[in-house]
Scaffold this motif. Structure first.
Motif, PDB file in Angstrom:
ATOM      1  N   ALA A  83       0.833  -1.206   0.000  1.00 58.49           N
ATOM      2  CA  ALA A  83       0.000   0.000   0.000  1.00 58.49           C
ATOM      3  C   ALA A  83       0.863   1.249   0.000  1.00 58.49           C
ATOM      4  O   ALA A  83       0.542   2.248  -0.657  1.00 58.49           O
ATOM      5  N   ALA A  84       1.977   1.213   0.744  1.00 60.98           N
ATOM      6  CA  ALA A  84       2.885   2.364   0.802  1.00 60.98           C
ATOM      7  C   ALA A  84       3.893   2.346  -0.340  1.00 60.98           C
ATOM      8  O   ALA A  84       4.635   3.320  -0.517  1.00 60.98           O
ATOM      9  N   ARG A  85       3.922   1.242  -1.122  1.00 59.87           N
ATOM     10  CA  ARG A  85       4.818   1.073  -2.270  1.00 59.87           C
ATOM     11  C   ARG A  85       6.286   1.144  -1.848  1.00 59.87           C
ATOM     12  O   ARG A  85       7.103   1.839  -2.462  1.00 59.87           O
ATOM     13  N   ILE A  86       6.631   0.410  -0.793  1.00 58.19           N
ATOM     14  CA  ILE A  86       8.027   0.358  -0.378  1.00 58.19           C
ATOM     15  C   ILE A  86       8.486  -1.097  -0.312  1.00 58.19           C
ATOM     16  O   ILE A  86       7.690  -2.018  -0.093  1.00 58.19           O
ATOM     17  N   ILE A  87       9.777  -1.292  -0.558  1.00 63.04           N
ATOM     18  CA  ILE A  87      10.430  -2.588  -0.406  1.00 63.04           C
ATOM     19  C   ILE A  87      11.418  -2.456   0.735  1.00 63.04           C
ATOM     20  O   ILE A  87      12.322  -1.616   0.681  1.00 63.04           O
ATOM     21  N   HIS A  88      11.212  -3.241   1.762  1.00 65.97           N
ATOM     22  CA  HIS A  88      12.015  -3.120   2.978  1.00 65.97           C
ATOM     23  C   HIS A  88      12.570  -4.492   3.324  1.00 65.97           C
ATOM     24  O   HIS A  88      11.819  -5.477   3.413  1.00 65.97           O
ATOM     25  N   ALA A  89      13.886  -4.569   3.496  1.00 62.84           N
ATOM     26  CA  ALA A  89      14.532  -5.862   3.708  1.00 62.84           C
ATOM     27  C   ALA A  89      14.500  -6.319   5.160  1.00 62.84           C
ATOM     28  O   ALA A  89      14.722  -7.504   5.439  1.00 62.84           O
ATOM     29  N   ASN A  90      14.214  -5.416   6.075  1.00 60.07           N
ATOM     30  CA  ASN A  90      14.326  -5.729   7.508  1.00 60.07           C
ATOM     31  C   ASN A  90      12.932  -5.846   8.115  1.00 60.07           C
ATOM     32  O   ASN A  90      12.528  -5.003   8.919  1.00 60.07           O
ATOM     33  N   CYS A  91      12.185  -6.881   7.717  1.00 61.57           N
ATOM     34  CA  CYS A  91      10.776  -7.013   8.105  1.00 61.57           C
ATOM     35  C   CYS A  91      10.552  -8.167   9.080  1.00 61.57           C
ATOM     36  O   CYS A  91      11.136  -9.250   8.929  1.00 61.57           O
ATOM     37  N   ILE A  92       9.668  -7.931  10.039  1.00 64.71           N
ATOM     38  CA  ILE A  92       9.254  -8.960  10.998  1.00 64.71           C
ATOM     39  C   ILE A  92       7.738  -9.015  10.953  1.00 64.71           C
ATOM     40  O   ILE A  92       7.055  -8.096  11.412  1.00 64.71           O
TER      41      ILE A  92
END
Length: 571
Positions: free
Chosen positions: A461-470
């Protein structure tokens, strides 16, 4: 109808001139008011949710005297249904109250004994409930009272205790005792907040193999996006309604001929989920499915019970999502504290481009302090704000103060006169999803651990790719594996004994509070840390002199919870 009211309308003995019909009516109303006042003294007023359910008679030192009532609906000026129907429904509701009261009677201890109801109090509670619905929801009486019966039919003993406890506390507002008797879990990890932060990398998931389930790990190319847009235009922007499954067209920018946003008229659907009716032991017939919203059978051909102005749709295709606003990797932000972790939640509404971001919330972890909570104006024209789930209303969007990158993006908190109610949160609004994303990047960095439940929905929804996800969906997986998943509400109640996403009133839910959901996900992560740390301690992990987590030596093992030196099998 009680004897008190009958006396008020009984014939007068010979003597002075009888009052006019108007005066008689006033006497009846006055007697009813007195009766209801005495009832109110013995019970609390009906509330609007499962956490504060309609009033029941609480024990008092000197309860007001009143005529006993039978299990017979009270006489009303305008009955919402036939007397026979009302009697049947009253009996069904009384049966559930009786069941719950009997279950409580078997286990009640101490203060819980004060929550038990006598036979007469059960009858009065039933009649109060039925009268409340009959007078305030006359036009939807049958649906409302059947929903009420179903609510109590599915209510557990713990929920009944919770209801009775809240009523007891409302009758004694000076009480400082706990409101609920449910087993609310207090999370003690055995670690300091900084040590908990150090633990987080162990819970981070690699999203690359999870792409089939909606997690996006690479930015779509511009050529692929152009091709996806062309395909949508080639089919005439035809979509399938997410609610009623009918086919319809959407018109971004509005159709030139008449200014409409979507074709095929209004959308009639069932907002409630399907559930299976309980069957008697040994009954092998096909289980019936009903909608929670109106109790209609799934097999009925009467159509939905709710009508919306437009049909709506959603898409999870990353190329179509990127055609509205392309994805970006979270940038490095040296201004963000290195020891910051956040819980993250988004709410979405339906537009001519599908589900778009309309609220963005970030809270610190583990403290739960609000770092960012804003509304977002979507790119496409709004078809439905999905208030039932998003909690965002049209007036919230139109009256919100504008916020920009670097400006104040905290909500304005307005206390209420009622201390039992949550304070009002006035949110500011970002003019576009891109501005909202830029504001998000002021409080997180690429290295910041981001916690959430079903994070692929929020990140997309925010259109972000984040590698540090829990993701708590992955920490507490469904027994059948992905794509099945345990809901956040379910996990909070079963793992921590806490209720979230509680509807404010039957038939008029306020939607989810994204701040509450973000904090809930953070609590589930702390619970996982507690459990994982206990397991690690059993394997010999310890806390070093500097507070660091120390792995066990290869020369030692753990037996019976204690470290012992390994036997030298070569000596």
């Amino acid at each position: 109808m009680s004897a008190t009211i009958h006396k008020a309308v009984s014939p007068r003995p010979p003597g002075p001139k009888p009052p006019s019909s108007t005066e008689t009516k006033k006497q009846v109303v006055g007697s009813q008011a007195k009766l209801h006042q005495s009832m109110a003294a013995a019970s609390t007023a009906p509330a609007k949710s499962l956490n504060s359910t309609p009033g029941t008679q609480l024990k008092q030192a000197n309860p007001p005297s009143r005529e006993p009532e039978s299990l017979n609906p009270r006489l009303l000026k305008k009955a919402p249904a036939s007397h026979a129907t009302r009697v049947a429904l009253v009996k069904a509701l009384h049966k559930e109250f009786q069941r719950l009261n009997d279950e409580l009677k078997k286990t009640a201890k101490g203060a819980e004994r004060e929550w038990l109801l006598s036979d007469q109090e059960l009858i009065v509670k039933t009649l109060d409930e039925e009268q409340e619905i009959a007078t305030k929801k006359t036009s939807i009486y049958n649906t409302s009272i059947r929903n009420k019966i179903l609510t109590y039919k599915k209510m557990s003993l713990a929920q009944w205790k919770d209801e009775r406890s809240k009523i007891a506390q409302s009758a004694n507002p000076d009480s400082t005792g706990p409101v609920s008797t449910e087993a609310v879990v207090t999370i003690e990890t055995g670690l300091t907040p900084f040590q908990e932060f150090q633990f987080l990398p162990r819970l981070v998931s690699d999203l690359t193999p999870l792409e089939p389930y909606g997690y996006i790990s690479k930015i779509p190319s511009q050529d692929d996006i152009v091709g996806a847009v062309a395909a949508v235009k080639a089919c005439g922007n035809t979509e399938t309604c997410d609610r009623c499954t009918r086919r319809f067209q959407v018109f971004p920018g509005r159709r030139e001929t008449d200014g409409t946003l979507a074709s095929n008229g209004k959308c009639t659907y069932h907002p409630g989920k399907l559930y299976y009716l309980d069957r008697a032991l040994g009954d092998r017939s096909k289980a019936q499915r009903r909608f929670k919203c109106c109790q209609r059978n799934y097999e009925d051909e009467a159509g939905g019970c709710t009508t919306a102005e437009h049909h709506v749709f959603k898409t999870t295709n990353p190329l179509r999502l990127a055609s509205v606003l392309n994805f970006v990797h979270t940038p490095v932000n040296p201004k963000v504290p290195k020891d910051r972790a956040v819980s993250f939640d988004c709410e979405m509404g339906y537009t001519v481009y599908g589900l778009e971001l309309i609220r963005l919330t970030v809270v610190s972890w583990p403290a739960g302090d609000t770092l960012l909570d804003i509304l977002v104006r979507p790119v496409g024209e709004v078809l439905d704000l999905n208030t039932r789930f998003s909690g965002v209303r049209p007036e919230d969007m139109t009256s919100a103060e504008r916020c920009e990158v670097g400006s104040n993006h905290q909500p304005t908190v307005i206390p209420t006169d009622d201390p039992t109610q949550k304070p009002i949160r006035r949110l500011r609004i970002a003019a576009s999803p891109k501005i909202a994303r830029d504001i998000l990047f002021t409080v997180i960095s690429s290295e910041t651990p981001v916690i959430g439940h079903g994070l692929e929905n929020d990140l997309n929804a925010a259109r972000i790719i984040h590698a540090n996800c829990i993701d708590t969906v992955l920490l507490w997986p469904h027994k059948r594996g992905l794509p099945m998943r345990n809901g956040l509400k379910y996990l909070m109640e079963t793992k921590l004994g806490r209720k979230i996403q509680v509807e404010a009133a039957e038939g008029s839910p306020e939607g989810h509070d994204s701040a509450e959901d973000a904090q809930a996900a953070g609590e589930l992560v702390r619970l996982k840390i507690r459990d994982e740390w206990k397991t690690m301690q059993m394997k010999g992990w310890t806390v070093g002199a500097g507070g660091e987590l120390v792995a066990p030596s290869e020369d030692w093992t753990v037996v019976g919870g204690a470290q012992v030196k390994k036997l030298n099998t070569h000596g």
